[in-house]
Write a protein that holds these residues in place. Structure first.
Motif, PDB file in Angstrom:
ATOM      1  N   ASP A   4       0.832  -1.197   0.000  1.00 29.89           N
ATOM      2  CA  ASP A   4       0.000   0.000   0.000  1.00 29.89           C
ATOM      3  C   ASP A   4       0.869   1.249   0.000  1.00 29.89           C
ATOM      4  O   ASP A   4       1.958   1.265   0.561  1.00 29.89           O
ATOM      5  CB  ASP A   4      -0.895   0.031   1.245  1.00 29.89           C
ATOM      6  N   TRP A   5       0.363   2.311  -0.615  1.00 31.79           N
ATOM      7  CA  TRP A   5       1.031   3.609  -0.564  1.00 31.79           C
ATOM      8  C   TRP A   5       0.759   4.228   0.796  1.00 31.79           C
ATOM      9  O   TRP A   5      -0.385   4.271   1.243  1.00 31.79           O
ATOM     10  CB  TRP A   5       0.506   4.522  -1.663  1.00 31.79           C
ATOM     11  N   LEU A   6       1.800   4.698   1.457  1.00 35.03           N
ATOM     12  CA  LEU A   6       1.674   5.333   2.765  1.00 35.03           C
ATOM     13  C   LEU A   6       2.328   6.706   2.725  1.00 35.03           C
ATOM     14  O   LEU A   6       3.383   6.885   2.106  1.00 35.03           O
ATOM     15  CB  LEU A   6       2.367   4.480   3.842  1.00 35.03           C
ATOM     16  N   LYS A  18       5.828   3.343  -1.218  1.00 33.40           N
ATOM     17  CA  LYS A  18       5.333   1.974  -1.259  1.00 33.40           C
ATOM     18  C   LYS A  18       6.545   1.059  -1.330  1.00 33.40           C
ATOM     19  O   LYS A  18       7.464   1.286  -2.121  1.00 33.40           O
ATOM     20  CB  LYS A  18       4.439   1.767  -2.493  1.00 33.40           C
ATOM     21  N   MET A  19       6.556   0.020  -0.490  1.00 31.94           N
ATOM     22  CA  MET A  19       7.689  -0.897  -0.498  1.00 31.94           C
ATOM     23  C   MET A  19       7.774  -1.589  -1.847  1.00 31.94           C
ATOM     24  O   MET A  19       6.780  -2.067  -2.381  1.00 31.94           O
ATOM     25  CB  MET A  19       7.595  -1.937   0.610  1.00 31.94           C
ATOM     26  N   TYR A  20       8.999  -1.629  -2.401  1.00 39.56           N
ATOM     27  CA  TYR A  20       9.230  -2.296  -3.673  1.00 39.56           C
ATOM     28  C   TYR A  20       9.898  -3.651  -3.458  1.00 39.56           C
ATOM     29  O   TYR A  20       9.508  -4.641  -4.054  1.00 39.56           O
ATOM     30  CB  TYR A  20      10.099  -1.424  -4.583  1.00 39.56           C
ATOM     31  N   PHE A  30      12.052   1.442  -1.705  1.00 38.89           N
ATOM     32  CA  PHE A  30      10.706   1.948  -1.881  1.00 38.89           C
ATOM     33  C   PHE A  30      10.567   2.727  -3.179  1.00 38.89           C
ATOM     34  O   PHE A  30      11.530   3.298  -3.673  1.00 38.89           O
ATOM     35  CB  PHE A  30      10.348   2.892  -0.723  1.00 38.89           C
ATOM     36  N   GLN A  31       9.347   2.751  -3.671  1.00 36.90           N
ATOM     37  CA  GLN A  31       8.967   3.659  -4.742  1.00 36.90           C
ATOM     38  C   GLN A  31       8.420   4.905  -4.050  1.00 36.90           C
ATOM     39  O   GLN A  31       7.757   4.800  -3.018  1.00 36.90           O
ATOM     40  CB  GLN A  31       7.883   3.049  -5.617  1.00 36.90           C
TER      41      GLN A  31
END
Length: 124
Positions: A4-6, A18-20, A30-31
């Protein structure tokens, strides 16, 4: 893995992450993207979880590879959100680093790889 985007803390609602990829027994990358939906230079890269805020912008750890055999290899970059620019300041091949000093337009980064350490000075 949570995908999920945080909202990235301390960015005043500007950036989200967001974790990549999680490196086994190591760090994650991350992205990043802007919450306001404006296309950004950040979307073309992957970043470590070290984020430092200075008056001139946001210091980010831009990974040059996500292949665990090639890590650590990343650039410490300065992101200027007003111009949406990402400027590489120095390349470091160690996960253990920190901003040790900021004087006028000069930054000092210290690093330690478990065996040896060093310091890199850069001008903004």
């Amino acid at each position: 893995m949570n995908s999920d985007w945080l909202v990235l803390p301390q960015t005043d609602g500007l950036l989200e992450a967001k974790m990549y990829k999680q490196i086994m027994f190591g760090p994650s990358c991350f992205q990043l993207r802007r919450i306001d939906g404006v296309p950004s230079v950040l979307q073309d890269h992957y970043f470590g979880n070290k984020v430092r805020f200075i008056e001139e912008g946001i210091l980010l750890e831009k990974w040059n590879s996500t292949d665990s055999k090639e890590l650590p290899d990343f650039d410490i970059c300065l992101y200027n959100p007003d111009e949406d620019s990402l400027t590489s300041l120095t390349n470091i091949k160690c996960f253990d680093w920190h901003l040790s000093e900021k004087e006028n337009n000069n930054l000092s980064f210290k690093w330690f790889d478990g065996i040896q350490g060093g310091e890199v000075k850069v001008a903004l």
